[in-house]
Write a protein that holds these residues in place. Sequence first.
Motif, PDB file in Angstrom:
ATOM      1  N   SER A   1       0.841  -1.195   0.000  1.00  8.77           N
ATOM      2  CA  SER A   1       0.000   0.000   0.000  1.00  8.77           C
ATOM      3  C   SER A   1       0.875   1.244   0.000  1.00  8.77           C
ATOM      4  O   SER A   1       2.072   1.185   0.263  1.00  8.77           O
TER       5      SER A   1
ATOM      6  N   VAL B   1      -4.092  -1.096   3.385  1.00 12.81           N
ATOM      7  CA  VAL B   1      -4.523  -2.466   3.235  1.00 12.81           C
ATOM      8  C   VAL B   1      -4.881  -3.008   4.610  1.00 12.81           C
ATOM      9  O   VAL B   1      -4.096  -2.900   5.541  1.00 12.81           O
TER      10      VAL B   1
ATOM     11  N   LYS C   1      -1.566   1.397  -6.269  1.00  7.83           N
ATOM     12  CA  LYS C   1      -1.569   0.847  -4.903  1.00  7.83           C
ATOM     13  C   LYS C   1      -2.717   1.486  -4.125  1.00  7.83           C
ATOM     14  O   LYS C   1      -3.010   2.671  -4.287  1.00  7.83           O
ATOM     15  N   PRO C   2      -3.371   0.719  -3.255  1.00  3.80           N
ATOM     16  CA  PRO C   2      -4.398   1.316  -2.398  1.00  3.80           C
ATOM     17  C   PRO C   2      -3.730   2.179  -1.317  1.00  3.80           C
ATOM     18  O   PRO C   2      -2.548   2.010  -1.034  1.00  3.80           O
ATOM     19  N   ASP C   3      -4.500   3.092  -0.746  1.00  8.41           N
ATOM     20  CA  ASP C   3      -3.949   3.936   0.311  1.00  8.41           C
ATOM     21  C   ASP C   3      -3.559   3.099   1.527  1.00  8.41           C
ATOM     22  O   ASP C   3      -2.515   3.309   2.119  1.00  8.41           O
TER      23      ASP C   3
END
Length: 61
Positions: free
Chosen positions: A5, A59, A55-57
Motif C-alpha cells: 500500500s 490495506v 496501490k491502495p492507500d
Amino acid sequence: MPARSKAQQKAAGAALSAKRGETAVGDLEEPAKSMYDSMSERELEDMAGTSRKDKPDHVDD
C-alpha cells in the motif's frame, strides 16, 4: 518485498531515512519505528522503492 500500500511504502521510506541517519529515530511514528527495528537497510530500500501507482492507500490484514 514490495510494499502492498501507499502507507506501507511511505513508512518504509521514513524508516530508511532514519537508518541512514538523515532523520532522528525519535521522530518516527508507528509503523515506521517497528520497521526501523525489524528490517535491514536493504529490505527497506526494496519496500520504499516500490511504485505507488495502482496501490491502495491502506490495506487491511
